[in-house]
Write a protein that holds these residues in place. Structure first.
Motif, PDB file in Angstrom:
ATOM      1  N   TYR A 268       0.832  -1.199   0.000  1.00  0.00           N
ATOM      2  CA  TYR A 268       0.000   0.000   0.000  1.00  0.00           C
ATOM      3  C   TYR A 268       0.874   1.259   0.000  1.00  0.00           C
ATOM      4  N   GLY A 269       2.008   1.191   0.710  1.00  0.00           N
ATOM      5  CA  GLY A 269       2.925   2.332   0.710  1.00  0.00           C
ATOM      6  C   GLY A 269       3.475   2.624  -0.674  1.00  0.00           C
ATOM      7  N   VAL A 270       3.799   1.544  -1.434  1.00  0.00           N
ATOM      8  CA  VAL A 270       4.272   1.737  -2.803  1.00  0.00           C
ATOM      9  C   VAL A 270       3.197   2.406  -3.649  1.00  0.00           C
ATOM     10  N   GLN A 271       1.939   1.989  -3.466  1.00  0.00           N
ATOM     11  CA  GLN A 271       0.855   2.612  -4.219  1.00  0.00           C
ATOM     12  C   GLN A 271       0.703   4.086  -3.866  1.00  0.00           C
ATOM     13  N   LEU A 272       0.793   4.395  -2.570  1.00  0.00           N
ATOM     14  CA  LEU A 272       0.662   5.794  -2.157  1.00  0.00           C
ATOM     15  C   LEU A 272       1.805   6.635  -2.722  1.00  0.00           C
ATOM     16  N   MET A 273       3.026   6.083  -2.695  1.00  0.00           N
ATOM     17  CA  MET A 273       4.180   6.833  -3.200  1.00  0.00           C
ATOM     18  C   MET A 273       4.103   7.059  -4.709  1.00  0.00           C
ATOM     19  N   SER A 274       3.374   6.217  -5.404  1.00  0.00           N
ATOM     20  CA  SER A 274       3.312   6.349  -6.853  1.00  0.00           C
ATOM     21  C   SER A 274       2.537   7.570  -7.303  1.00  0.00           C
ATOM     22  N   GLY A 275       1.895   8.275  -6.378  1.00  0.00           N
ATOM     23  CA  GLY A 275       1.246   9.524  -6.759  1.00  0.00           C
ATOM     24  C   GLY A 275      -0.138   9.721  -6.198  1.00  0.00           C
ATOM     25  N   ARG A 276      -0.708   8.686  -5.576  1.00  0.00           N
ATOM     26  CA  ARG A 276      -2.056   8.848  -5.020  1.00  0.00           C
ATOM     27  C   ARG A 276      -2.072   9.878  -3.902  1.00  0.00           C
ATOM     28  N   VAL A 277      -0.988   9.896  -3.119  1.00  0.00           N
ATOM     29  CA  VAL A 277      -0.850  10.877  -2.033  1.00  0.00           C
ATOM     30  C   VAL A 277       0.548  11.461  -2.120  1.00  0.00           C
ATOM     31  N   ARG A 278       0.652  12.776  -1.955  1.00  0.00           N
ATOM     32  CA  ARG A 278       1.934  13.456  -1.984  1.00  0.00           C
ATOM     33  C   ARG A 278       2.176  14.157  -0.665  1.00  0.00           C
ATOM     34  N   VAL A 279       3.473  14.343  -0.355  1.00  0.00           N
ATOM     35  CA  VAL A 279       3.828  15.130   0.822  1.00  0.00           C
ATOM     36  C   VAL A 279       3.310  16.552   0.622  1.00  0.00           C
ATOM     37  N   GLY A 280       2.560  17.046   1.608  1.00  0.00           N
ATOM     38  CA  GLY A 280       1.969  18.373   1.517  1.00  0.00           C
ATOM     39  C   GLY A 280       0.485  18.362   1.229  1.00  0.00           C
ATOM     40  N   ASP A 281      -0.056  17.189   0.783  1.00  0.00           N
ATOM     41  CA  ASP A 281      -1.494  17.101   0.540  1.00  0.00           C
ATOM     42  C   ASP A 281      -2.263  17.203   1.860  1.00  0.00           C
ATOM     43  N   THR A 282      -3.451  17.764   1.775  1.00  0.00           N
ATOM     44  CA  THR A 282      -4.331  17.853   2.940  1.00  0.00           C
ATOM     45  C   THR A 282      -5.386  16.759   2.830  1.00  0.00           C
ATOM     46  N   LEU A 283      -5.543  15.979   3.894  1.00  0.00           N
ATOM     47  CA  LEU A 283      -6.518  14.890   3.875  1.00  0.00           C
ATOM     48  C   LEU A 283      -7.095  14.694   5.270  1.00  0.00           C
ATOM     49  N   GLU A 284      -8.135  13.842   5.311  1.00  0.00           N
ATOM     50  CA  GLU A 284      -8.798  13.529   6.579  1.00  0.00           C
ATOM     51  C   GLU A 284      -8.908  12.028   6.694  1.00  0.00           C
ATOM     52  N   CYS A 285      -8.495  11.494   7.830  1.00  0.00           N
ATOM     53  CA  CYS A 285      -8.514  10.049   8.047  1.00  0.00           C
ATOM     54  C   CYS A 285      -8.947   9.775   9.481  1.00  0.00           C
ATOM     55  N   ASP A 286      -9.976   8.940   9.645  1.00  0.00           N
ATOM     56  CA  ASP A 286     -10.497   8.604  10.970  1.00  0.00           C
ATOM     57  C   ASP A 286     -10.837   9.857  11.763  1.00  0.00           C
ATOM     58  N   GLY A 287     -11.390  10.849  11.073  1.00  0.00           N
ATOM     59  CA  GLY A 287     -11.810  12.059  11.745  1.00  0.00           C
ATOM     60  C   GLY A 287     -10.700  13.036  12.046  1.00  0.00           C
ATOM     61  N   ILE A 288      -9.475  12.713  11.610  1.00  0.00           N
ATOM     62  CA  ILE A 288      -8.335  13.604  11.866  1.00  0.00           C
ATOM     63  C   ILE A 288      -7.951  14.263  10.552  1.00  0.00           C
ATOM     64  N   ARG A 289      -7.917  15.590  10.554  1.00  0.00           N
ATOM     65  CA  ARG A 289      -7.593  16.363   9.364  1.00  0.00           C
ATOM     66  C   ARG A 289      -6.200  16.968   9.523  1.00  0.00           C
ATOM     67  N   GLY A 290      -5.396  16.866   8.464  1.00  0.00           N
ATOM     68  CA  GLY A 290      -4.054  17.426   8.538  1.00  0.00           C
ATOM     69  C   GLY A 290      -3.329  17.348   7.205  1.00  0.00           C
ATOM     70  N   THR A 291      -2.045  17.657   7.239  1.00  0.00           N
ATOM     71  CA  THR A 291      -1.198  17.695   6.043  1.00  0.00           C
ATOM     72  C   THR A 291      -0.221  16.524   6.081  1.00  0.00           C
ATOM     73  N   VAL A 292      -0.028  15.872   4.930  1.00  0.00           N
ATOM     74  CA  VAL A 292       0.897  14.738   4.849  1.00  0.00           C
ATOM     75  C   VAL A 292       2.328  15.247   5.056  1.00  0.00           C
ATOM     76  N   ASP A 293       2.991  14.676   6.079  1.00  0.00           N
ATOM     77  CA  ASP A 293       4.365  15.098   6.388  1.00  0.00           C
ATOM     78  C   ASP A 293       5.403  14.129   5.828  1.00  0.00           C
ATOM     79  N   ASN A 294       5.079  12.831   5.798  1.00  0.00           N
ATOM     80  CA  ASN A 294       6.062  11.840   5.330  1.00  0.00           C
ATOM     81  C   ASN A 294       5.329  10.570   4.939  1.00  0.00           C
ATOM     82  N   ILE A 295       5.821   9.905   3.900  1.00  0.00           N
ATOM     83  CA  ILE A 295       5.259   8.625   3.465  1.00  0.00           C
ATOM     84  C   ILE A 295       6.384   7.602   3.471  1.00  0.00           C
ATOM     85  N   SER A 296       6.249   6.544   4.258  1.00  0.00           N
ATOM     86  CA  SER A 296       7.231   5.469   4.291  1.00  0.00           C
ATOM     87  C   SER A 296       6.571   4.186   3.814  1.00  0.00           C
TER      88      SER A 296
END
Length: 754
Positions: free
Chosen positions: A705-733
């Motif tokens: 799933y991390g490889v899929q996210l790194m391929s472009g679905r999510v980028r560092v700096g994107d704003t998203l909401e997950c499990d009721g928590i809203r914030g900015t993507v800081d790092n993808i491992s």
């Protein structure tokens, strides 16, 4: 060693002399046998002419070589006498003899190989021309011997003509009856074909040339075979001496690094006996009585004192010349009249004095009246030490501010003075008994001197030099402890190694200082220009400026670390060379201190793998930087506006792939260097795959799933909401994605959740 320089040029000259014959004398399939004989005659005539011109020079070279070989045999006998007469308690004397024999053996082995190759070449050429003669004689009409048709007078004329180089279109004619085929010395048989009269003349000429070439090569081989006996005799004696030297090296190594000698407490409790022994060894080594009226040695008594006097005279002469040079420069060049130079003037004068001293000594070594074996050995050590001081002073002049130059000289004076004392021990071949008695108290005095100087000036000098000076104090104390424990010779090795090491580190620090100045004056200017030309590519990442900073990065990330790492074995080698223990060092460097079925480790392999780490680290940095530049420019060109939105280009996946490839290659190369069997790795890998496959189900899910996210679905700096928590993507491992919440907190989510 000097005979190696005579033997090898001789062998090279011989090869050059034989080049004309080596490149001639060959034919290929021509139109018919008549044309083949014509071409062969031409080729053999060239080969004969070249050999005739070269033979005189070769014979002169061979005579000189023969004399050199005889002298080499005498030197081998002298080395044997020197080696087998050394006492065990005179370690410096013994190691010098061992090294002389070892170097002579290696040099002789290197020079003997071309000699054997040339003899083998002669054998092949003699056999080739012998077979060529037989092939020529059996051509119909078959000849039993070289034909008389040439005649004695014509043979002489032909040879004379060839010696002056006129070997083209030589008219050869003889009383050959082409009609009947009656050729003197020939046996006529009924054959399918017969050579015509012109072809027989060509055949006769080829026989003449081949016969002469065969005689020349046979004569040359006979001359060299005479020297082969000298080579074999020398090889046998040197091999015996070399084997003996290697056995003695092992004894010396064990004595220095394992057994040691009597501790200093034993020396103090038996002080009268220890002093008497030291005095006796001193008298035996340096007394004038040894020389007497008829016996003279280059290595004893007055020669040592005379050498010391000569060195003092050279130093005074160098100091005077240095002072005159400095005074002249101050009058003629404005830079040397500045306040900055005034504060560095003392260091500059010492530096020039050392350089002039080295030049004077090297010139003195060219004089046969001064350059004895002892002078050559001792002056070599002093020249090396003078160059060490030159490097140290140059580093201080470049790195230290002018007002701190005097402080820099003071803090390093104890170290270099102690080093000079150790070099003096080595030059004088000081006996072990004197070292064991005097070295510990001398070390204690120098330790106190260092401590006083360091405590007084430590707060004034740069942090790097502060670390080096306290390390110097620690090395002095460690050497003192070793000497007290009975390992004085090991202590000498440790201290002289540290002197080389500290100078090498000073050189590296100087390179870093110059590199920093280069960055300020050149690299930063180019980076600013690059920012203006490519504003859309700029970020806080250093890799954004790789195209203009790659050379600086190469020095900073690869060359400087490699210099620091490999300075350790280099300095160990130099210190071992001072004490004639290079064979011991080489053995220790390549000795497998860990040798099991799965892995083989030596100091050399460890250093090599560690050095490759910096190389592969730079390769990863270079690959990611170049890929970033390519992707950024490609995205800018496709945007049509010349601008990019923040985080529009996703580099995370590519950077991770580059990381995996680079360090995977590093691991593969390291496995090959360390001789780790791949079969054992296959077994381990299979076991891990079977045992961990089920246990790591969730980990593998997160990875993919991390490889899929790194391929472009999510980028560092994107704003998203997950499990009721809203914030900015800081790092993808590969396992988690870190989100910075609105309140500033960092929360990691498994990739499978996203």
């Amino acid at each position: 060693m000097r005979h190696r320089h005579k033997i090898i040029p001789f062998l090279l000259t011989l090869v050059l002399l034989l080049v004309p014959s080596m490149r001639s004398g060959a034919v290929f399939n021509e139109r018919d046998i008549a044309r083949t004989l014509q071409v062969l005659r031409y080729e053999l005539s060239k080969a004969y002419s070249g050999m005739a011109r070269s033979q005189i020079g070769f014979e002169e070279q061979q005579l000189r070589q023969h004399e050199d070989l005889i002298q080499l045999v005498k030197d081998c006998n002298e080395l044997s006498l020197m080696l087998y007469s050394q006492k065990q308690d005179f370690t410096f004397d013994l190691t010098y003899a061992l090294r002389q024999v070892t170097d002579k053996y290696h040099n002789f082995t290197d020079s003997k190989m071309p000699f054997d190759n040339i003899l083998s070449y002669f054998d092949v050429e003699i056999d080739r021309y012998d077979r060529l003669l037989k092939a020529l004689k059996i051509l119909p009409p078959e000849l039993m011997e070289v034909p008389d048709s040439l005649g004695p007078s014509l043979l002489g004329t032909l040879a004379t003509t060839l010696h002056i180089g006129a070997f083209m279109d030589i008219p050869l004619a003889g009383p050959v009856d082409g009609g009947s085929g009656d050729v003197p010395g020939a046996i006529e048989e009924e054959l399918d074909f017969q050579l015509d009269s012109l072809s027989q003349v060509d055949r006769d000429s080829c026989i003449f040339y081949a016969t002469e070439l065969l005689d020349m090569f046979t004569s040359l081989k006979d001359m060299m075979v005479k020297d082969k006996d000298y080579y074999e005799t020398t090889d046998t004696r040197l091999r015996e001496a070399y084997n003996y030297a290697q056995d003695r090296y092992k004894i010396v190594q064990k004595k220095i690094f394992v057994d040691g000698g009597r501790n200093y407490w034993h020396i103090l409790t038996n002080l009268p006996q220890s002093v008497r022994r030291a005095v006796g060894d001193f008298h035996d080594k340096y007394s004038r009585d040894y020389n007497g009226n008829t016996i003279h040695s280059e290595w004893r008594g007055p020669m040592v004192l005379g050498f010391a006097f000569i060195i003092i005279v050279y130093l005074l002469l160098a100091a005077v010349l240095s002072w005159l040079v400095t005074k002249s420069l101050k009058r003629r060049v404005s830079v040397f009249r500045s306040d900055s130079f005034a504060m560095r003037e003392m260091a500059f004068v010492i530096l020039v004095s050392l350089v002039v001293f080295v030049i004077i000594v090297l010139l003195a070594r060219m004089s046969p009246k001064v350059s004895t074996h002892f002078f050559t050995m001792a002056s070599s050590l002093l020249v090396e030490y003078a160059m060490i001081l030159v490097a140290l002073l140059t580093s201080l002049i470049i790195r230290f501010p002018g007002k701190l130059m005097g402080v820099g000289l003071k803090i390093y004076t104890p170290v270099v003075t102690m080093g000079l004392l150790i070099i003096a021990f080595r030059i004088m071949f000081i006996p072990n008994s004197i070292i064991n008695l005097l070295f510990p108290p001398v070390l204690l005095l120098f330790a106190v001197w260092q401590l006083v100087v360091f405590r007084k000036y430590s707060s004034m000098i740069p942090r790097v030099d502060r670390g080096l000076m306290w390390t110097s104090l620690f090395v002095t104390i460690a050497t003192f402890v070793l000497s007290v424990a009975g390992y004085a010779l090991m202590g000498l090795q440790v201290y002289i190694w540290w002197i080389f090491q500290i100078v090498m580190l000073q050189v590296i620090q100087t390179v870093k200082a110059l590199l920093a100045r280069y960055r300020v004056k050149n690299v930063d200017k180019r980076i600013r220009a690059y920012r203006m030309l490519h504003p859309a590519e700029i970020s806080n990442d250093k890799s954004a400026f790789f195209l203009v900073s790659w050379l600086y990065d190469l020095f900073d990330k690869v060359i400087i670390p490699l210099l620091t790492l490999f300075s350790i074995p280099v300095c160990l080698f130099l210190s071992a060379r001072v004490f004639d223990l290079t064979e011991v060092f080489q053995t220790a460097l390549f000795y497998p201190f860990l040798d099991v079925k799965a892995i083989t480790l030596s100091l050399y392999k460890v250093l090599l793998v560690a050095g490759l780490f910096f190389v592969f680290r730079y390769l990863e940095y270079m690959a990611t930087s170049l890929y970033r530049v390519y992707k950024m420019r490609d995205a800018i060109s496709k945007s049509g506006t010349g601008l990019l939105r923040e985080n529009e280009v996703n580099l995370t996946l590519a950077n991770n792939v580059i990381w995996l490839i680079t360090w995977g290659l590093y691991i593969i190369v390291s496995i090959g260097i360390l001789n780790i069997p791949t079969k054992s790795l296959e077994v381990v890998t299979a076991g891990l795959a079977a045992g961990l496959g089920f246990a790591m189900k969730d980990v593998l899910n997160n990875f993919f799933y991390g490889v899929q996210l790194m391929s472009g679905r999510v980028r560092v700096g994107d704003t998203l909401e997950c499990d009721g928590i809203r914030g900015t993507v800081d790092n993808i491992s590969y396992q988690t994605t870190t989100i910075q919440a609105i309140d500033g907190s960092l929360i990691a989510f498994p990739n499978s959740v996203l």
